[in-house]
Write an enzyme that holds these catalytic residues in place. Structure first.
Site, PDB file in Angstrom:
ATOM      1  N   GLU A   1      -6.564 -20.110 -16.366  1.00 56.26           N
ATOM      2  CA  GLU A   1      -7.201 -20.825 -15.356  1.00 56.26           C
ATOM      3  C   GLU A   1      -7.914 -22.591 -15.110  1.00 56.26           C
ATOM      4  O   GLU A   1      -8.710 -22.657 -15.682  1.00 56.26           O
ATOM      5  CB  GLU A   1      -8.645 -19.679 -14.237  1.00 56.26           C
ATOM      6  CG  GLU A   1      -8.345 -20.326 -12.835  1.00 56.26           C
ATOM      7  CD  GLU A   1      -9.297 -19.890 -12.329  1.00 56.26           C
ATOM      8  OE1 GLU A   1      -9.704 -20.284 -10.936  1.00 56.26           O
ATOM      9  OE2 GLU A   1     -10.122 -18.916 -13.131  1.00 56.26           O
TER      10      GLU A   1
ATOM     11  N   ASP B   1       0.743  -1.060  -0.415  1.00 58.45           N
ATOM     12  CA  ASP B   1       0.512  -0.185   0.173  1.00 58.45           C
ATOM     13  C   ASP B   1       0.978   1.303  -0.035  1.00 58.45           C
ATOM     14  O   ASP B   1       1.362   1.308   0.877  1.00 58.45           O
ATOM     15  CB  ASP B   1      -0.731  -0.167   1.386  1.00 58.45           C
ATOM     16  CG  ASP B   1      -1.758   1.115   1.469  1.00 58.45           C
ATOM     17  OD1 ASP B   1      -1.636   1.964   0.341  1.00 58.45           O
ATOM     18  OD2 ASP B   1      -2.617   0.693   2.534  1.00 58.45           O
TER      19      ASP B   1
ATOM     20  N   ASP C   1      -1.643  -1.061  -3.981  1.00 54.10           N
ATOM     21  CA  ASP C   1      -1.816  -0.898  -5.003  1.00 54.10           C
ATOM     22  C   ASP C   1      -0.583  -0.810  -5.952  1.00 54.10           C
ATOM     23  O   ASP C   1       0.082  -1.176  -5.699  1.00 54.10           O
ATOM     24  CB  ASP C   1      -1.603   0.955  -4.796  1.00 54.10           C
ATOM     25  CG  ASP C   1      -0.964   1.688  -3.712  1.00 54.10           C
ATOM     26  OD1 ASP C   1      -0.264   1.210  -4.025  1.00 54.10           O
ATOM     27  OD2 ASP C   1      -1.631   2.124  -3.233  1.00 54.10           O
TER      28      ASP C   1
ATOM     29  N   ASP D   1      -9.323 -15.944 -16.523  1.00 53.65           N
ATOM     30  CA  ASP D   1     -10.177 -15.961 -15.563  1.00 53.65           C
ATOM     31  C   ASP D   1     -10.757 -17.389 -16.039  1.00 53.65           C
ATOM     32  O   ASP D   1     -11.481 -17.271 -16.866  1.00 53.65           O
ATOM     33  CB  ASP D   1     -11.002 -14.876 -14.979  1.00 53.65           C
ATOM     34  CG  ASP D   1     -11.396 -15.198 -13.628  1.00 53.65           C
ATOM     35  OD1 ASP D   1     -11.314 -16.040 -13.130  1.00 53.65           O
ATOM     36  OD2 ASP D   1     -12.797 -14.964 -13.853  1.00 53.65           O
TER      37      ASP D   1
ATOM     38  N   ASP E   1      -4.175   3.831   2.662  1.00 51.32           N
ATOM     39  CA  ASP E   1      -4.650   3.476   2.970  1.00 51.32           C
ATOM     40  C   ASP E   1      -5.962   2.804   3.308  1.00 51.32           C
ATOM     41  O   ASP E   1      -7.196   1.963   2.830  1.00 51.32           O
ATOM     42  CB  ASP E   1      -5.380   4.393   1.167  1.00 51.32           C
ATOM     43  CG  ASP E   1      -5.283   3.594  -0.049  1.00 51.32           C
ATOM     44  OD1 ASP E   1      -5.225   2.711   0.218  1.00 51.32           O
ATOM     45  OD2 ASP E   1      -6.420   3.994  -0.831  1.00 51.32           O
TER      46      ASP E   1
ATOM     47  N   ASN F   1      -0.552   4.644  -0.324  1.00 50.47           N
ATOM     48  CA  ASN F   1      -0.480   5.626   0.026  1.00 50.47           C
ATOM     49  C   ASN F   1      -1.360   5.429   1.627  1.00 50.47           C
ATOM     50  O   ASN F   1      -2.614   6.768   1.560  1.00 50.47           O
ATOM     51  CB  ASN F   1      -1.904   6.528  -1.293  1.00 50.47           C
ATOM     52  CG  ASN F   1      -2.724   5.382  -1.606  1.00 50.47           C
ATOM     53  OD1 ASN F   1      -2.791   4.219  -0.905  1.00 50.47           O
ATOM     54  ND2 ASN F   1      -3.762   5.498  -2.293  1.00 50.47           N
TER      55      ASN F   1
HETATM   56  C1  NOJ Z   1     -11.821 -17.516 -10.744  1.00 47.69           C
HETATM   57  C2  NOJ Z   1     -11.376 -16.784  -9.523  1.00 47.69           C
HETATM   58  O1  NOJ Z   1     -10.102 -16.680  -9.626  1.00 47.69           O
HETATM   59  C3  NOJ Z   1     -12.012 -16.303  -8.317  1.00 47.69           C
HETATM   60  O2  NOJ Z   1     -11.557 -15.111  -7.825  1.00 47.69           O
HETATM   61  C4  NOJ Z   1     -13.367 -15.697  -9.030  1.00 47.69           C
HETATM   62  O3  NOJ Z   1     -13.731 -15.194  -8.270  1.00 47.69           O
HETATM   63  C5  NOJ Z   1     -13.640 -16.125  -9.974  1.00 47.69           C
HETATM   64  N1  NOJ Z   1     -12.961 -16.745 -10.568  1.00 47.69           N
HETATM   65  C6  NOJ Z   1     -15.084 -15.532 -11.086  1.00 47.69           C
HETATM   66  O4  NOJ Z   1     -14.085 -14.751 -11.403  1.00 47.69           O
END
Ligand code: NOJ
Length: 530
Positions: free
Chosen positions: A280, A40, A48, A218, A44, A42
């Site tokens: 993923e 972090d 970031d 993802d 907060d 800044n």
């Molecule tokens: C896989 C991501 O790693 C996870 O964190 C997310 O909740 C789901 N896909 C939905 O995007």
């Protein structure tokens, strides 16, 4: 220091020696940065991009070759960035596009690559497309998502959301529902509509032009949904006898998803140096269908088995086989922002930590890439987050039946004897456990026996050995509860048992994990003896 990797895996399918030799990502060590919780700048209470830039020297001294940044796009944060409202920007909480530019430039200056997360399965419900789809029932925008009429007040089909409940939400006062395989604030995109793939082509080009070295994709196999939206067949549950959805009936993983990655790979191929796609995907069967010369480069070989030598050996072999017909190698990983930290999974406290040290050595010696999840190099455990502070939609949408994933997302402890272990002077978005002070980076850096020092030593050795390690490894005969393998000059042994073991095997001339009686740890690192 980032290590150049020059290993020569088996070459098939017409890949030239030159192409393989120049593949920076093969056998690389990646580090997953959970942006909200890393550093972090800044104060907060939220991590970031400038915070990450300020810690690049730490990452370089750890010895990683590349970073994977979790989503930093503008987002209402209903699923901490995996609900993207604008694919072309940076969430103001995390910085600006210029901050991204500086991060990439500084990382590259240190020889570190930067992969970013791309979220193609769904947008945020606050994405302008979805807002337009809702406003006045704009058909053109609705066709970019999955809208369908319900059945007598019930959802259009029986698909379930990964966060619990139906994968559909009904529009207020209307017969239509929209699909979301995750939270209601994450409507699924309709990849059958050509506007969607066209937009993602633009998005990936945009980030490649800004210096991204690749993407972690993802829910990579979910893009196209089963076109007929048919109900999942129900079968009696094996134990309770209650109706449950039948396995093996695919609602995702449609053949057309492969076309998307062939297209993306083609786009990546127009950039130098090589850019990469990491899906993923955890299932080894699927990995063998997606990791290809013209599709994905990598996917995650997730080692989440119970601490048992034969279970680990089997899993390692399954993941090795999954890529055996490609020119890729497995990408070993033990933790990420979605799973319980592996020190805890492996037994917790001292025992879990010793096992986690051993498992890291076991996996880091194998051919392939390795993904570290931030804090793993500190031996962090799953943190307890008080229920009233939990933010994960998995916890919220299951009404607390699932504890959620906040416990593995608690901010990094950087400095001992400082508020919030040096992450921020403001209260962090998830509270730092009091005991984490002793895990802080500065404290561990001072101790030669810390987990951090072990990771640094092993990554340095791995880097030094890189030129001499072949892509092949062979299991050796081993006593019960023990795994031993050889990989060129390297021998690795790992004791899964409770008792110390004496091995006959010489440590060869590589580094090895020796297991000696009377040691407090089930493993020890033996440096090269040349
Ligand atoms: C896989 C991501 O790693 C996870 O964190 C997310 O909740 C789901 N896909 C939905 O995007």
């Amino acid at each position: 220091m980032a290590c150049p990797v020059f290993l020569f895996p088996a070459i098939r399918g017409g890949v030239s020696w030159r192409a393989v030799r120049s593949s920076w990502w093969r056998n690389a060590v990646f580090y997953q940065v959970y942006v909200r919780s890393f550093a972090d700048s800044n104060d907060d209470g939220v991590g970031d991009l400038p915070g990450i830039t300020s810690r690049l020297d730490y990452l370089r001294s750890l010895g990683v070759d590349g970073l994977w940044l979790t989503p930093f796009y503008p987002s209402p944060q209903k699923d901490h960035g995996y609900d993207v409202a604008d694919y072309y920007g940076v969430n103001p909480e995390y910085g600006t596009l210029d901050d991204f530019g500086s991060l990439v430039e500084e990382a590259h200056r240190r020889g570190i690559k930067v992969l970013i997360d791309i979220v193609p399965n769904h947008t945020s419900s606050r994405h302008p497309w979805f807002e337009a789809a809702l406003a006045g029932g704009d058909d053109q925008h609705r066709a970019r998502y999955h809208f369908a009429r319900g059945r007598d007040g019930a959802p259009p089909n029986n698909w379930q959301s990964a966060f619990g409940g139906p994968a559909w939400t009904q529009l207020e006062g209307a017969p239509e529902w929209y699909m979301h395989l995750f939270a209601p604030e994450q409507p699924d995109l309709n990849w059958w509509n050509p506007v969607v793939p066209a937009e993602f082509r633009k998005i990936i080009t945009y980030w490649l032009d800004r210096g991204a070295d690749g993407f972690r994709i993802d829910v990579a196999v979910s893009l196209h949904k089963r076109r007929d939206l048919a109900d999942r067949p129900l079968v009696p549950h094996r134990i309770t006898g209650l109706p449950t959805t039948a396995p093996g009936f695919e609602i995702i993983d449609q053949p057309e998803v492969h076309d998307v990655y062939r297209d993306w790979r083609h786009i990546l191929g127009t950039y130098e140096p090589e850019r990469v796609l990491v899906g993923e995907i955890f299932d080894a069967g699927r990995q063998s269908r997606y990791i290809k010369q013209d599709e994905l480069h990598m996917a995650f070989a997730m080692m989440d088995r119970r601490w048992d030598a034969s279970a680990w050996k089997r899993a390692i072999d399954v993941y090795r086989r999954a890529v055996s017909r490609s020119t890729s190698l497995p990408s070993w990983t033990q933790s990420n922002h979605d799973v319980i930290r592996h020190v805890t999974r492996l037994g917790g406290s001292g025992l879990g930590r010793e096992r986690a040290k051993a498992s890291a050595l076991l996996l880091l010696g194998l051919p392939g890439q390795y993904f570290i999840y931030q804090g793993e190099e500190l031996g962090l455990e799953e943190a307890f987050v008080p229920p009233e502070r939990r933010e994960d939609p998995l916890y919220i949408h299951t009404n607390g039946r699932h504890p959620g994933r906040d416990g593995c997302r608690v901010p990094m402890p950087w400095r001992q004897n400082e508020p919030n272990a040096g992450f921020s002077t403001s209260p962090p978005w998830l509270p730092t456990p009091a005991a984490w002070d002793r895990n802080a980076v500065d404290a561990q850096a001072r101790s030669s026996t810390s987990v951090l020092s072990l990771y640094r030593r092993v990554l340095e050795m791995r880097c030094g050995l890189a030129r001499r390690l072949p892509a092949r490894m062979d299991w050796a005969a081993a006593p019960k509860d023990c795994l031993i393998y050889h990989r060129g000059p390297l021998s690795v042994a790992c004791n899964f048992g409770h008792r110390p073991l004496e091995l006959d095997q010489p440590a060869d001339n590589g580094f090895a994990v020796a297991i000696r009686p009377g040691e407090e740890s089930p493993m020890r690192l033996v440096e090269e003896d040349e």
